[in-house]
Motif scaffolding. Structure first.
Motif, PDB file in Angstrom:
ATOM      1  N   HIS A 216       0.805  -1.219   0.000  1.00  0.00           N
ATOM      2  CA  HIS A 216       0.000   0.000   0.000  1.00  0.00           C
ATOM      3  C   HIS A 216       0.841   1.274   0.000  1.00  0.00           C
ATOM      4  CE1 HIS A 216      -3.374   2.641   1.054  1.00  0.00           C
ATOM      5  NE2 HIS A 216      -2.563   3.205   1.931  1.00  0.00           N
ATOM      6  N   PHE A 217       1.952   1.248   0.743  1.00  0.00           N
ATOM      7  CA  PHE A 217       2.758   2.471   0.886  1.00  0.00           C
ATOM      8  C   PHE A 217       3.853   2.557  -0.172  1.00  0.00           C
ATOM      9  CE2 PHE A 217       1.046   1.296   5.033  1.00  0.00           C
ATOM     10  CZ  PHE A 217       0.395   2.449   5.392  1.00  0.00           C
TER      11      PHE A 217
ATOM     12  N   ASN B 234      -4.813   5.521   7.792  1.00  0.00           N
ATOM     13  CA  ASN B 234      -4.675   4.143   7.313  1.00  0.00           C
ATOM     14  C   ASN B 234      -4.877   3.200   8.489  1.00  0.00           C
ATOM     15  OD1 ASN B 234      -3.484   4.756   4.558  1.00  0.00           O
ATOM     16  ND2 ASN B 234      -2.061   5.799   5.917  1.00  0.00           N
TER      17      ASN B 234
ATOM     18  N   ILE C 110       7.318  -0.444  12.539  1.00  0.00           N
ATOM     19  CA  ILE C 110       8.259  -0.712  11.449  1.00  0.00           C
ATOM     20  C   ILE C 110       7.439  -1.273  10.286  1.00  0.00           C
ATOM     21  CG2 ILE C 110      10.352  -1.991  10.758  1.00  0.00           C
ATOM     22  CD1 ILE C 110      11.042  -0.387  13.145  1.00  0.00           C
ATOM     23  N   PHE C 111       7.383  -0.538   9.197  1.00  0.00           N
ATOM     24  CA  PHE C 111       6.552  -0.929   8.053  1.00  0.00           C
ATOM     25  C   PHE C 111       7.454  -1.278   6.873  1.00  0.00           C
ATOM     26  CE2 PHE C 111       2.383   0.531   9.621  1.00  0.00           C
ATOM     27  CZ  PHE C 111       2.773   1.331  10.690  1.00  0.00           C
TER      28      PHE C 111
ATOM     29  N   TYR D 274      -2.327   8.126  10.207  1.00  0.00           N
ATOM     30  CA  TYR D 274      -2.781   9.063   9.163  1.00  0.00           C
ATOM     31  C   TYR D 274      -3.937   8.470   8.355  1.00  0.00           C
ATOM     32  CZ  TYR D 274       1.964  10.835  10.091  1.00  0.00           C
ATOM     33  OH  TYR D 274       3.119  11.278  10.667  1.00  0.00           O
TER      34      TYR D 274
ATOM     35  N   ASN E 122      10.051   3.125   0.168  1.00  0.00           N
ATOM     36  CA  ASN E 122       9.019   3.765   0.988  1.00  0.00           C
ATOM     37  C   ASN E 122       8.711   2.990   2.259  1.00  0.00           C
ATOM     38  OD1 ASN E 122       8.808   5.810  -0.791  1.00  0.00           O
ATOM     39  ND2 ASN E 122       6.690   5.450  -1.362  1.00  0.00           N
ATOM     40  N   SER E 123       9.448   1.923   2.528  1.00  0.00           N
ATOM     41  CA  SER E 123       9.323   1.272   3.840  1.00  0.00           C
ATOM     42  C   SER E 123       9.714   2.306   4.882  1.00  0.00           C
ATOM     43  CB  SER E 123      10.262   0.062   3.906  1.00  0.00           C
ATOM     44  OG  SER E 123       9.802  -0.952   3.046  1.00  0.00           O
ATOM     45  N   PHE E 124       9.024   2.314   6.027  1.00  0.00           N
ATOM     46  CA  PHE E 124       9.259   3.430   6.953  1.00  0.00           C
ATOM     47  C   PHE E 124       9.077   3.052   8.410  1.00  0.00           C
ATOM     48  CE2 PHE E 124       4.847   4.277   8.147  1.00  0.00           C
ATOM     49  CZ  PHE E 124       4.140   3.687   7.102  1.00  0.00           C
ATOM     50  N   GLU E 125       9.635   3.927   9.263  1.00  0.00           N
ATOM     51  CA  GLU E 125       9.410   3.845  10.700  1.00  0.00           C
ATOM     52  C   GLU E 125       8.571   5.040  11.112  1.00  0.00           C
ATOM     53  OE1 GLU E 125      12.978   3.594  13.026  1.00  0.00           O
ATOM     54  OE2 GLU E 125      13.849   2.044  11.742  1.00  0.00           O
TER      55      GLU E 125
END
Lengths: 321, 210
Positions: free
Chosen positions: B121-122, B169, B146-147, B167, B127-130
């Motif tokens: 989705h992101f 989601n 952790i995504f 946000y 675009n993997s993010f914390e």
């Protein structure tokens, strides 16, 4: 928790991004190494076309690696081997849901920048391609995209990790269909680790600092690695793997997963073999399943292997500095 | 001795991190328990809870059909065994799966959790993010998310309770005995979600012993 051993403070690859509505942080060591952790116990397959990528995904591959030519064709063609066409990489990214990786030449910072802009999930700084810089590897901390690098020993692995590699693959001899070098190098890494641990257990710090100087890595990285008793990042086997039994054997030696290069798409039974290698990797500890996997392939269809001693070009020796 | 038995679906992915987090949680809760890797059907009947770890959902699903694992686990979850799905685990548990780029996927899944998920989705790995996140458990808990190439939950059924949003989601949900997150608690030091899950498994264990 995953190990952050060997990381640096404030690497340039860590950036703030707006995702959907808010600010988040991308490119941290946890995110880069964490990505590799999600691939564990899986098979990453070399592909050169959308069609091959589909076969890989359907067979249960955890990711695909896009190349212009399969390693055995690189070997035959000679000349300079470079990164794959952006067009093919894009086409493959648009058709499979699993991660897509691509190779750049050792030390070629701008092939890596191009791959990062293309938005691949991981970059392989690979000895299968012709090295671009014989003295330096890429300073991988400058990238938000994680990198995988090859190694033939613990010291080589730790040097790559200190340059920012988020994953290691023990080098075999690519494009040969001969697993002997892959086995040699995972054994070497395992021996090195055993020696390192006994040195640490001796309690004599002089021995460790001398080893760090020999290895050309920091004391801190070496000491933490000794404490972990394994490589601080995920380690896959690569090079020459062409049958389910090859894959299962390498898993049993402590590899976290398998890269298959020419072994699948240079055989005449690619579809069956792709799944069979995945099956044997998943259930490497289950002899019935490994036998079942091996039974899915026909040795008459395997790629013709090459004797390492007769090779003019040994790709594994590239970028060992 | 009476102990609870947690299984980690061990087909592919970050199995080891989940074993360590579960063991750490047992220690912290002074709970007598064992963790088993589940990659065949011999242990399923003894389980008090199952964790489906992060990994590649297509791979885990395909290889979980060997030994009819998916079907057997599905039956056990339908009978009330608590399950905790992480990232790929969330995808496997869901009823409806789409991919951000490819659209509807025909991948094998368990069809248990009444949500629609969107894979990747992101975006891709870059675009993997914390991010700091808040989860509503017994009370509101702050932790780190952790995504990694994470899915997001785009629709939920009436039975599904939202545990966390980022946000707008939806990133964590509960439906009776099922909890699922799109992020990776096993990659942080915070085991609050494991504590929550182990307490569900303890209740299930106590009820099935009567």
């Amino acid at each position: 928790m995953i190990s952050l051993c060997g990381d640096i403070t404030n690497p340039k690859g860590v950036i703030k991004r707006k995702i959907n509505l808010g600010d988040v942080v991308c490119g941290t060591t946890t995110l880069k190494r964490g990505f590799a952790h999600m691939l564990k116990n899986g098979v990453i397959m070399d592909v050169t076309s959308v069609e091959q990528a589909h076969i890989a995904e359907d067979a249960g591959a955890v990711a695909v690696m896009v190349l212009d030519k399969l390693p055995s064709d690189v070997r035959k063609a000679g000349g300079v081997a470079r990164t794959a066409s952006i067009k093919i990489i894009n086409e493959i990214m648009n058709t499979v849901t699993i991660p897509v990786m691509a190779k750049c030449r050792i030390g070629h910072v701008y092939e890596a920048h191009v791959l990062e802009k293309t938005n691949v999930d991981m970059i392989d700084e690979s000895e299968v391609l012709t090295p671009a810089d014989e003295n330096h590897h890429i300073w991988k901390w400058n990238f938000t995209t994680p990198f995988v690098n090859g190694c033939r020993s613990l010291s080589e692995a730790l040097r790559r990790i200190e340059e920012g590699a988020s994953m290691i693959r023990t080098k075999g001899e690519p494009g040969t269909g001969n697993v002997v070098e892959a086995i040699r190098h995972i054994n070497k890494v395992n021996y090195d680790l055993a020696i390192l641990q006994s040195m640490k257990n001796s309690g004599n710090e002089h021995i460790l600092i001398n080893l760090a100087r020999d290895f050309r890595v920091s004391y801190s990285t070496l000491e933490k690695t000794a404490h972990l008793g394994r490589l601080p990042v995920v380690n896959f086997a690569a090079g020459g793997i062409s049958t389910p039994a090859d894959a299962a054997y390498l898993m049993s030696l402590g590899c976290d997963g398998i890269f298959v290069g020419s072994g699948i798409f240079k055989s005449s039974d690619a579809k069956e073999r792709a799944y069979a290698i995945v099956l044997a990797t998943t259930f490497w500890n289950d002899p019935d399943k490994v036998q079942e996997a091996q039974n899915l392939i026909d040795e008459k269809e395997s790629m013709i292997g090459l004797d390492i001693k007769e090779l003019e070009l040994q790709m594994q020796k590239r970028g060992s500095n | 001795m009476d102990h609870i038995n947690i299984g980690i679906l061990s087909i592919q992915g970050d199995v080891e991190e989940n074993i360590l987090a579960t063991r750490y949680c047992f220690k912290k809760l002074s709970c007598v328990g064992v963790v088993n890797e589940i990659n065949n059907d011999t242990q399923i009947s003894k389980l008090d809870g199952l964790i489906i770890p992060g990994g590649e959902s297509t791979t885990i699903a395909k290889l979980s059909t060997v030994y009819q694992l998916l079907k057997k686990l599905q039956n056990k979850i339908n009978c009330g065994m608590p399950v905790f799905g992480i990232c790929a685990g969330l995808i496997l548990l869901s009823k409806h799966i789409n991919d951000k780029k490819i659209g509807q996927t025909n991948q094998i899944h368990m069809d248990l959790l009444d949500v629609e998920v969107e894979r990747n989705h992101f975006g891709r790995q870059q675009n993997s993010f914390e991010s700091d996140i808040e989860i509503m458990l017994h009370k509101m808990i702050k932790t780190k998310g952790i995504f990694i190439r994470s899915p997001s939950i785009t629709k939920i059924g009436t039975n599904v309770q939202i545990l966390s949003k980022l946000y707008d989601n939806i990133i964590a949900v509960r439906q009776n005995n099922i909890i699922a997150t799109s992020f990776h608690p096993e990659l942080t030091r915070d085991i609050v979600l494991y504590e929550y899950f182990i307490s569900m498994a303890q209740k299930y264990h106590a009820n099935t012993q009567i």
